[in-house]
Enzyme design. Structure first.
Site, mmCIF file in Angstrom:
data_model
loop_
_atom_site.group_PDB
_atom_site.id
_atom_site.type_symbol
_atom_site.label_atom_id
_atom_site.label_comp_id
_atom_site.label_asym_id
_atom_site.label_seq_id
_atom_site.Cartn_x
_atom_site.Cartn_y
_atom_site.Cartn_z
ATOM 1 N N ASP A 161 0.838 -1.201 0.000
ATOM 2 C CA ASP A 161 0.000 0.000 0.000
ATOM 3 C C ASP A 161 0.878 1.258 0.000
ATOM 4 O O ASP A 161 0.572 2.251 -0.658
ATOM 5 C CB ASP A 161 -0.927 -0.042 1.220
ATOM 6 C CG ASP A 161 -1.641 -1.381 1.305
ATOM 7 O OD1 ASP A 161 -2.421 -1.677 0.392
ATOM 8 O OD2 ASP A 161 -1.383 -2.147 2.254
ATOM 9 N N HIS A 189 -4.987 -3.553 5.860
ATOM 10 C CA HIS A 189 -4.731 -3.809 4.437
ATOM 11 C C HIS A 189 -6.065 -4.188 3.791
ATOM 12 O O HIS A 189 -6.371 -5.355 3.561
ATOM 13 C CB HIS A 189 -3.700 -4.924 4.251
ATOM 14 C CG HIS A 189 -3.529 -5.299 2.802
ATOM 15 N ND1 HIS A 189 -2.990 -4.442 1.873
ATOM 16 C CD2 HIS A 189 -3.869 -6.417 2.110
ATOM 17 C CE1 HIS A 189 -2.991 -5.019 0.681
ATOM 18 N NE2 HIS A 189 -3.527 -6.223 0.797
HETATM 19 P P1 NAD Z 1 -2.235 -18.344 -4.713
HETATM 20 O O1 NAD Z 1 -3.599 -18.896 -4.572
HETATM 21 O O2 NAD Z 1 -1.583 -18.285 -6.065
HETATM 22 O O3 NAD Z 1 -1.237 -19.187 -3.780
HETATM 23 C C1 NAD Z 1 -1.525 -19.465 -2.465
HETATM 24 C C2 NAD Z 1 -0.877 -20.803 -2.138
HETATM 25 O O4 NAD Z 1 -0.998 -21.009 -0.749
HETATM 26 C C3 NAD Z 1 -1.533 -21.999 -2.837
HETATM 27 O O5 NAD Z 1 -0.563 -22.717 -3.582
HETATM 28 C C4 NAD Z 1 -2.088 -22.815 -1.682
HETATM 29 O O6 NAD Z 1 -2.008 -24.223 -1.901
HETATM 30 C C5 NAD Z 1 -1.162 -22.385 -0.551
HETATM 31 N N1 NAD Z 1 -1.690 -22.647 0.785
HETATM 32 C C6 NAD Z 1 -2.970 -22.573 1.224
HETATM 33 N N2 NAD Z 1 -3.054 -22.950 2.496
HETATM 34 C C7 NAD Z 1 -1.803 -23.237 2.905
HETATM 35 C C8 NAD Z 1 -1.248 -23.707 4.121
HETATM 36 N N3 NAD Z 1 -2.011 -23.960 5.179
HETATM 37 N N4 NAD Z 1 0.093 -23.900 4.185
HETATM 38 C C9 NAD Z 1 0.861 -23.683 3.112
HETATM 39 N N5 NAD Z 1 0.395 -23.261 1.913
HETATM 40 C C10 NAD Z 1 -0.918 -23.039 1.821
HETATM 41 O O7 NAD Z 1 -2.262 -16.923 -4.021
HETATM 42 P P2 NAD Z 1 -1.208 -15.722 -4.139
HETATM 43 O O8 NAD Z 1 -1.569 -14.891 -5.316
HETATM 44 O O9 NAD Z 1 0.175 -16.231 -4.029
HETATM 45 O O10 NAD Z 1 -1.626 -14.888 -2.828
HETATM 46 C C11 NAD Z 1 -1.434 -15.425 -1.551
HETATM 47 C C12 NAD Z 1 -2.129 -14.595 -0.494
HETATM 48 O O11 NAD Z 1 -1.563 -13.295 -0.429
HETATM 49 C C13 NAD Z 1 -3.629 -14.385 -0.718
HETATM 50 O O12 NAD Z 1 -4.284 -14.471 0.527
HETATM 51 C C14 NAD Z 1 -3.697 -12.961 -1.241
HETATM 52 O O13 NAD Z 1 -4.962 -12.374 -1.004
HETATM 53 C C15 NAD Z 1 -2.617 -12.328 -0.401
HETATM 54 N N6 NAD Z 1 -2.086 -11.041 -0.861
HETATM 55 C C16 NAD Z 1 -1.713 -10.145 0.093
HETATM 56 C C17 NAD Z 1 -1.166 -8.933 -0.285
HETATM 57 C C18 NAD Z 1 -0.727 -7.919 0.757
HETATM 58 O O14 NAD Z 1 -0.284 -6.841 0.378
HETATM 59 N N7 NAD Z 1 -0.817 -8.186 2.049
HETATM 60 C C19 NAD Z 1 -1.009 -8.638 -1.637
HETATM 61 C C20 NAD Z 1 -1.379 -9.576 -2.587
HETATM 62 C C21 NAD Z 1 -1.930 -10.788 -2.192
HETATM 63 C C1 LMR Z 2 -3.787 -6.700 -2.960
HETATM 64 O O1 LMR Z 2 -3.775 -5.679 -2.253
HETATM 65 O O2 LMR Z 2 -3.413 -6.693 -4.141
HETATM 66 C C2 LMR Z 2 -4.230 -8.011 -2.364
HETATM 67 O O3 LMR Z 2 -4.466 -7.874 -1.003
HETATM 68 C C3 LMR Z 2 -5.303 -8.657 -3.109
HETATM 69 C C4 LMR Z 2 -6.679 -8.107 -2.809
HETATM 70 O O4 LMR Z 2 -7.602 -8.916 -2.686
HETATM 71 O O5 LMR Z 2 -6.831 -6.884 -2.722
#
Ligand code: NAD
Ligand code: LMR
Length: 320
Positions: A161, A189
């Site tokens: 962010d 977030h």
């Molecule tokens: P994705 O679905 O491509 O990958 C997530 C992976 O996590 C999958 O392979 C799944 O099998 C695995 N997983 C699920 N439960 C698990 C567990 N208990 N132990 C280990 N692995 C596990 O998702 P992504 O695009 O890589 O995003 C991951 C997360 O990050 C999502 O929750 C997304 O919303 C979040 N995210 C956060 C931010 C932020 O700024 N905080 C930004 C983008 C995405």
């Molecule tokens: C982001 O900020 O890109 C992630 O947290 C994904 C979402 O659901 O907003």
């Protein structure tokens, strides 16, 4: 350059989109430094662990000089044992018909068990950065599940962010992102977050800032999903690298980190909240003594209220 001892780094959700970018950045020395080898531990759920093996194969094929070892596992002890840093990326995404409370519940279980495993097996000075959403409350749950560690060892990612705010300011003014200082994003977030430029050197039109920039940054995650077709991955990984890098190496200027509140600015103690912070000697310090306007106070309070509601929804996981 003389090499230091390898650092064990755990990445959960290792077969996912963010990890596919994050692992290479860690392996390139972008977090711990170009003189620090890494032992990479890739954690996945059993159903997907084979895909994580494929990621490990590609990592090996990249012949990166700082990679000391790669372990792929679905076992929490193997993943977190002696880890100095953990990126908790893996979490369950929201599916059709799922309410926010359902998501909190599903992910609450994951972060409870991972917090416990970190408590039991990780290095005593481990740094844990929660990326998986809802990141702030997941970090609260993980910290609570690790009573032998200090809750300051658990952060949530809000650097994305922060970086998004810098990106918007740079695009608007034609300056470089590095030209801006004293930027911070307060709160959760989520769409309630408050990107704050009041203390910065950014000279932009107040109406553009309030009516365009704030909602743009706060809803950027949804915009990326709409335009790109999937959730932000490389930018999220880049922000996670920035956060952990600064946690290890320190900062001069303000950064946004979601850290456990010490009660500053009316944020309930313990809530994991985005603040203006500076990192010194491996510890994030919330910038103190800021005079906040009514507008700032209202925006912060709205996002903190959402954090309180999330905490309430997982209260049963925070007992004991
Ligand atoms: P994705 O679905 O491509 O990958 C997530 C992976 O996590 C999958 O392979 C799944 O099998 C695995 N997983 C699920 N439960 C698990 C567990 N208990 N132990 C280990 N692995 C596990 O998702 P992504 O695009 O890589 O995003 C991951 C997360 O990050 C999502 O929750 C997304 O919303 C979040 N995210 C956060 C931010 C932020 O700024 N905080 C930004 C983008 C995405
Ligand atoms: C982001 O900020 O890109 C992630 O947290 C994904 C979402 O659901 O907003």
């Amino acid at each position: 350059m003389s090499m230091t001892q390898p650092v064990k780094v755990t990445v959960t959700g290792a077969a996912g989109n963010i990890a596919y970018s994050l692992l290479w950045r860690i392996a390139a020395g972008d977090v711990f430094g170009k003189d620090t080898p890494v032992d990479l531990a890739l954690l996945e759920i059993p159903a997907v662990v084979e895909k994580a093996e494929g990621v490990a194969m590609e990592l090996r094929d990249s012949a990166l000089p700082l990679v000391n070892s790669i372990t792929v596992t679905d076992d929490l002890k193997v993943a977190f044992e002696d880890a100095s840093a953990a990126f908790l990326v893996g979490s369950r995404p929201r599916s059709k018909g799922m309410e926010r409370a359902d998501l909190l519940e599903a992910n609450g279980a994951i972060f409870t068990e991972q917090g416990k495993a970190i408590n039991d097996y990780a290095a005593r000075d481990v740094r844990v950065l929660v990326v998986g959403n809802p990141a702030n409350t997941n970090a609260l749950i993980a910290a609570h599940s690790a009573p032998d560690l200090d809750n300051s060892q658990f952060n949530a990612l809000m650097r994305l962010d922060h970086n998004r705010t810098l990106g918007q300011l740079a695009a608007k003014t034609g300056k470089a992102t590095k030209d801006f200082s004293k930027i911070a994003v307060w709160g959760n977030h989520s769409a309630t977050q408050f990107p704050d430029i009041a203390f910065s050197n950014a000279e932009v039109d107040e109406q553009w800032y309030r009516e365009e920039m704030i909602p743009k940054v706060a809803k950027r995650g949804a915009e990326i999903i709409e335009v790109r077709g999937s959730s932000s991955a490389a930018s999220a990984a880049s922000a996670a690298v920035d956060h952990m890098h600064d946690w290890v190496h320190g900062t001069e200027d303000w950064r946004t980190a979601a850290v456990p509140s010490d009660g500053s600015y009316g944020v309930d103690e313990g809530l994991i909240c985005g603040f203006p912070t500076i990192c010194r000697d491996g510890k994030w310090e919330i910038v103190q003594g800021l005079e906040l306007s009514d507008f700032q106070k209202e925006r912060i309070e709205a996002s903190v209220q959402e954090l309180r509601e999330e905490r309430e929804a997982v209260a049963h996981l925070l007992k004991g």
